[in-house]
Design an enzyme around this catalytic site. Sequence first.
Site, PDB file in Angstrom:
ATOM      1  N   SER A 144       0.849  -1.189   0.000  1.00  0.00           N
ATOM      2  CA  SER A 144       0.000   0.000   0.000  1.00  0.00           C
ATOM      3  C   SER A 144       0.882   1.236   0.000  1.00  0.00           C
ATOM      4  O   SER A 144       2.004   1.219   0.527  1.00  0.00           O
ATOM      5  CB  SER A 144      -0.900   0.025   1.240  1.00  0.00           C
ATOM      6  OG  SER A 144      -1.557   1.283   1.374  1.00  0.00           O
ATOM      7  N   TYR A 157      -2.917   0.072  10.082  1.00  0.00           N
ATOM      8  CA  TYR A 157      -2.912  -0.427   8.705  1.00  0.00           C
ATOM      9  C   TYR A 157      -1.579  -0.123   8.043  1.00  0.00           C
ATOM     10  O   TYR A 157      -0.984  -0.986   7.384  1.00  0.00           O
ATOM     11  CB  TYR A 157      -4.054   0.226   7.931  1.00  0.00           C
ATOM     12  CG  TYR A 157      -4.032  -0.042   6.441  1.00  0.00           C
ATOM     13  CD1 TYR A 157      -4.409  -1.285   5.932  1.00  0.00           C
ATOM     14  CD2 TYR A 157      -3.659   0.956   5.536  1.00  0.00           C
ATOM     15  CE1 TYR A 157      -4.413  -1.529   4.561  1.00  0.00           C
ATOM     16  CE2 TYR A 157      -3.655   0.726   4.169  1.00  0.00           C
ATOM     17  CZ  TYR A 157      -4.032  -0.520   3.691  1.00  0.00           C
ATOM     18  OH  TYR A 157      -4.025  -0.765   2.344  1.00  0.00           O
ATOM     19  N   LYS A 161       1.073  -2.910   6.573  1.00  0.00           N
ATOM     20  CA  LYS A 161       1.506  -2.941   5.177  1.00  0.00           C
ATOM     21  C   LYS A 161       3.011  -2.701   5.056  1.00  0.00           C
ATOM     22  O   LYS A 161       3.664  -3.245   4.147  1.00  0.00           O
ATOM     23  CB  LYS A 161       0.732  -1.913   4.358  1.00  0.00           C
ATOM     24  CG  LYS A 161      -0.711  -2.312   4.081  1.00  0.00           C
ATOM     25  CD  LYS A 161      -0.799  -3.618   3.300  1.00  0.00           C
ATOM     26  CE  LYS A 161      -2.209  -3.925   2.851  1.00  0.00           C
ATOM     27  NZ  LYS A 161      -2.307  -5.197   2.091  1.00  0.00           N
TER      28      LYS A 161
END
Length: 257
Positions: A144, A157, A161
Amino acid sequence: MELGLLGKTVFITASTGGIGKAIAEAFLREGAAVIINGRSQSKLDDAVNILRKKFGDNKVYGIQGDMSENGFIRDTIYKMKEFVSHIDIIVGNLGTGKPISDDKFDLEEWQYMLKVNLLSAVGLIHDALDLFSDSGGSIVLMGSLAAHERIGAPPAYAAAKAGVISLVKYAAPILIRRGIRINAVSPGNIFFQGGRWEELTMQEPDGTKEYLETEVPMKRFGTSEEIAETVLFLASERSGFTTGSVIQADGGQSRGI
């Protein structure tokens, strides 16, 4: 460009819609057989039926299961052995950036994000290695933009990632001993039906438009199909000297050197 994917067998996690389904269709257009996966049996059945009508019954298989759960990962690998002798390519597409708490340091959210976005990839690699033939193969994981840049993503998050990117780097010299390459694609802002950006656009249309115009040099969302084509390249023989690498497909948003 001939990618050398004809006759290859590909397993794609979280592939009943969005980016995952676009990846499945892209491989099928190149003549590969695909095994798609999803948590919902009804969505999985619908996706399998749609793809079989376009590409043929013997090209598309489906396995239901939550690939963030260790037990499901092992069961899925076992089920695959019932109808394929080996796997040539694995695409780890499972992931989510949707927060479950307003508290940025909520431990439960961090555990959840790590489980879905990072630990699922580790479990997939560990349990699927024996499905590769002696000639090796390719693994592509989904990173990401949030792994590379401090943007508005939930910190848990972004950290998960970033862990995926580190996983790719550290796994590359280990897996290549078995002839398996591993790389990642780090998408930017990708719009698809049912995705996070569709939800945010509906909530704040003006704010979303301003964000794209000020933060993304290409001033638009990316598409699932654009990410799929990047995955195909990394999975194919055309990137045969590439392992441990990450391609950022973000419309130029990344500012890092």
